[in-house]
Write a protein that holds these residues in place. Sequence first.
Motif, PDB file in Angstrom:
ATOM      1  N   ASN A 106       0.834  -1.198   0.000  1.00 31.06           N
ATOM      2  CA  ASN A 106       0.000   0.000   0.000  1.00 31.06           C
ATOM      3  C   ASN A 106       0.870   1.250   0.000  1.00 31.06           C
ATOM      4  N   PHE A 107       0.231   2.415  -0.022  1.00 33.28           N
ATOM      5  CA  PHE A 107       0.949   3.685  -0.045  1.00 33.28           C
ATOM      6  C   PHE A 107       1.760   3.892   1.228  1.00 33.28           C
ATOM      7  N   TYR A 108       1.264   3.387   2.353  1.00 33.45           N
ATOM      8  CA  TYR A 108       1.921   3.533   3.647  1.00 33.45           C
ATOM      9  C   TYR A 108       1.362   2.485   4.611  1.00 33.45           C
ATOM     10  N   ALA A 109       1.987   2.381   5.781  1.00 38.10           N
ATOM     11  CA  ALA A 109       1.535   1.436   6.808  1.00 38.10           C
ATOM     12  C   ALA A 109       0.956   2.210   7.989  1.00 38.10           C
ATOM     13  N   PRO A 110      -0.339   2.069   8.267  1.00 34.64           N
ATOM     14  CA  PRO A 110      -0.925   2.688   9.455  1.00 34.64           C
ATOM     15  C   PRO A 110      -0.774   1.732  10.648  1.00 34.64           C
ATOM     16  N   LEU A 111      -0.075   2.179  11.682  1.00 42.48           N
ATOM     17  CA  LEU A 111       0.231   1.325  12.840  1.00 42.48           C
ATOM     18  C   LEU A 111      -0.055   2.069  14.137  1.00 42.48           C
ATOM     19  N   VAL A 138      -2.695 -10.118  23.354  1.00 45.15           N
ATOM     20  CA  VAL A 138      -2.845 -11.570  23.377  1.00 45.15           C
ATOM     21  C   VAL A 138      -3.393 -12.010  22.022  1.00 45.15           C
ATOM     22  N   TRP A 139      -2.766 -13.002  21.425  1.00 45.60           N
ATOM     23  CA  TRP A 139      -3.298 -13.600  20.197  1.00 45.60           C
ATOM     24  C   TRP A 139      -4.345 -14.609  20.647  1.00 45.60           C
ATOM     25  N   THR A 140      -5.617 -14.344  20.361  1.00 47.28           N
ATOM     26  CA  THR A 140      -6.717 -15.156  20.891  1.00 47.28           C
ATOM     27  C   THR A 140      -7.139 -16.295  19.967  1.00 47.28           C
ATOM     28  N   ARG A 141      -6.793 -16.226  18.701  1.00 48.81           N
ATOM     29  CA  ARG A 141      -7.036 -17.328  17.765  1.00 48.81           C
ATOM     30  C   ARG A 141      -5.867 -17.349  16.784  1.00 48.81           C
ATOM     31  N   GLY A 142      -5.181 -18.450  16.743  1.00 51.96           N
ATOM     32  CA  GLY A 142      -4.034 -18.570  15.860  1.00 51.96           C
ATOM     33  C   GLY A 142      -2.940 -17.592  16.254  1.00 51.96           C
ATOM     34  N   GLU A 143      -1.916 -17.530  15.447  1.00 49.44           N
ATOM     35  CA  GLU A 143      -0.823 -16.584  15.641  1.00 49.44           C
ATOM     36  C   GLU A 143      -0.311 -16.160  14.283  1.00 49.44           C
ATOM     37  N   PRO A 144       0.261 -14.972  14.229  1.00 45.48           N
ATOM     38  CA  PRO A 144       0.800 -14.546  12.936  1.00 45.48           C
ATOM     39  C   PRO A 144       2.016 -15.374  12.538  1.00 45.48           C
ATOM     40  N   LYS A 145       2.263 -15.420  11.252  1.00 47.77           N
ATOM     41  CA  LYS A 145       3.541 -15.886  10.732  1.00 47.77           C
ATOM     42  C   LYS A 145       4.382 -14.633  10.590  1.00 47.77           C
ATOM     43  N   VAL A 150      13.724  -5.758  12.719  1.00 47.04           N
ATOM     44  CA  VAL A 150      12.262  -5.765  12.639  1.00 47.04           C
ATOM     45  C   VAL A 150      11.749  -7.042  11.998  1.00 47.04           C
ATOM     46  N   LYS A 151      10.679  -7.589  12.614  1.00 45.33           N
ATOM     47  CA  LYS A 151       9.935  -8.661  11.957  1.00 45.33           C
ATOM     48  C   LYS A 151       8.492  -8.202  11.843  1.00 45.33           C
ATOM     49  N   ARG A 152       7.864  -8.674  10.774  1.00 45.73           N
ATOM     50  CA  ARG A 152       6.494  -8.273  10.474  1.00 45.73           C
ATOM     51  C   ARG A 152       5.591  -9.495  10.481  1.00 45.73           C
ATOM     52  N   GLY A 153       4.483  -9.380  11.222  1.00 51.39           N
ATOM     53  CA  GLY A 153       3.543 -10.482  11.338  1.00 51.39           C
ATOM     54  C   GLY A 153       2.377 -10.328  10.387  1.00 51.39           C
ATOM     55  N   PHE A 154       1.933 -11.452   9.869  1.00 51.34           N
ATOM     56  CA  PHE A 154       0.818 -11.465   8.920  1.00 51.34           C
ATOM     57  C   PHE A 154       0.083 -12.784   9.071  1.00 51.34           C
ATOM     58  N   CYS A 162       1.158  -6.978  12.192  1.00 49.96           N
ATOM     59  CA  CYS A 162       1.982  -6.308  13.182  1.00 49.96           C
ATOM     60  C   CYS A 162       3.400  -6.041  12.697  1.00 49.96           C
ATOM     61  N   TYR A 163       4.043  -5.164  13.440  1.00 43.40           N
ATOM     62  CA  TYR A 163       5.416  -4.741  13.243  1.00 43.40           C
ATOM     63  C   TYR A 163       6.075  -4.915  14.605  1.00 43.40           C
ATOM     64  N   GLU A 164       7.099  -5.753  14.693  1.00 46.87           N
ATOM     65  CA  GLU A 164       7.756  -5.987  15.975  1.00 46.87           C
ATOM     66  C   GLU A 164       9.211  -5.564  15.890  1.00 46.87           C
ATOM     67  N   ALA A 165       9.579  -4.637  16.784  1.00 49.28           N
ATOM     68  CA  ALA A 165      10.930  -4.101  16.835  1.00 49.28           C
ATOM     69  C   ALA A 165      11.403  -4.121  18.292  1.00 49.28           C
ATOM     70  N   PRO A 166      12.682  -3.841  18.532  1.00 49.71           N
ATOM     71  CA  PRO A 166      13.176  -3.859  19.912  1.00 49.71           C
ATOM     72  C   PRO A 166      12.414  -2.936  20.865  1.00 49.71           C
ATOM     73  N   ASP A 167      11.830  -1.851  20.346  1.00 45.41           N
ATOM     74  CA  ASP A 167      11.107  -0.926  21.230  1.00 45.41           C
ATOM     75  C   ASP A 167       9.630  -1.260  21.377  1.00 45.41           C
ATOM     76  N   GLY A 168       9.160  -2.360  20.798  1.00 46.44           N
ATOM     77  CA  GLY A 168       7.778  -2.764  21.005  1.00 46.44           C
ATOM     78  C   GLY A 168       7.070  -3.230  19.753  1.00 46.44           C
ATOM     79  N   VAL A 169       5.774  -3.437  19.913  1.00 42.87           N
ATOM     80  CA  VAL A 169       4.919  -3.961  18.851  1.00 42.87           C
ATOM     81  C   VAL A 169       3.953  -2.885  18.392  1.00 42.87           C
ATOM     82  N   GLY A 170       3.781  -2.797  17.081  1.00 42.18           N
ATOM     83  CA  GLY A 170       2.747  -1.964  16.500  1.00 42.18           C
ATOM     84  C   GLY A 170       1.769  -2.856  15.770  1.00 42.18           C
ATOM     85  N   LEU A 171       0.488  -2.597  15.923  1.00 43.03           N
ATOM     86  CA  LEU A 171      -0.551  -3.361  15.224  1.00 43.03           C
ATOM     87  C   LEU A 171      -1.110  -2.539  14.073  1.00 43.03           C
ATOM     88  N   ALA A 172      -1.487  -3.217  13.008  1.00 44.76           N
ATOM     89  CA  ALA A 172      -2.104  -2.555  11.861  1.00 44.76           C
ATOM     90  C   ALA A 172      -3.448  -1.966  12.287  1.00 44.76           C
TER      91      ALA A 172
END
Length: 163
Positions: free
Chosen positions: A43-48, A57-64, A72-76, A85-95
Amino acid sequence: MNRNDISRYSGGCQCGAVRFSVEGELGDASVCHCRMCQKAFGNFYAPLVSVRQAKLVWTRGEPKYFQSSNFVKRGFCGDCGTPLCYEAPDGVGLAIAAFDKPEGIAPKIQWGIEAKLPYVDHVPELPGEDTMADQDAVSFLAHLVSYQHPDHDTAEWPPKERG
């Protein structure tokens, strides 16, 4: 603090295979224009939005995950591909749009503007139409059945009656 005063959020992917719950206050909401975020979201940008101070808490399944850089690792969703999600040393951002009620999570800053696509700021100037205004697509849309997960938690998904 009364337990009922705690903010609660839920959300998940398009197909419903991955769902999450957030308890507590959300952190900073932003959009990132960097090329890595553009590609990760397609997309044009990532809103997080940061969940740094809240309980995720992941309540059903988990991201790959895809390790998009050394930090940085990105969950989908591994089934439908929804960026989650976006996971970096300073924390997690959710879409932001993965939340069931994204309208209450407004970005406050833009990052990575050196890679902002030149036409993004002009998108609001484009003419706008309701989906059903496309007369060539009315017949198609009238018979469209969505298999997308609803914007609320469900006991099970997909429903048994879906064909």
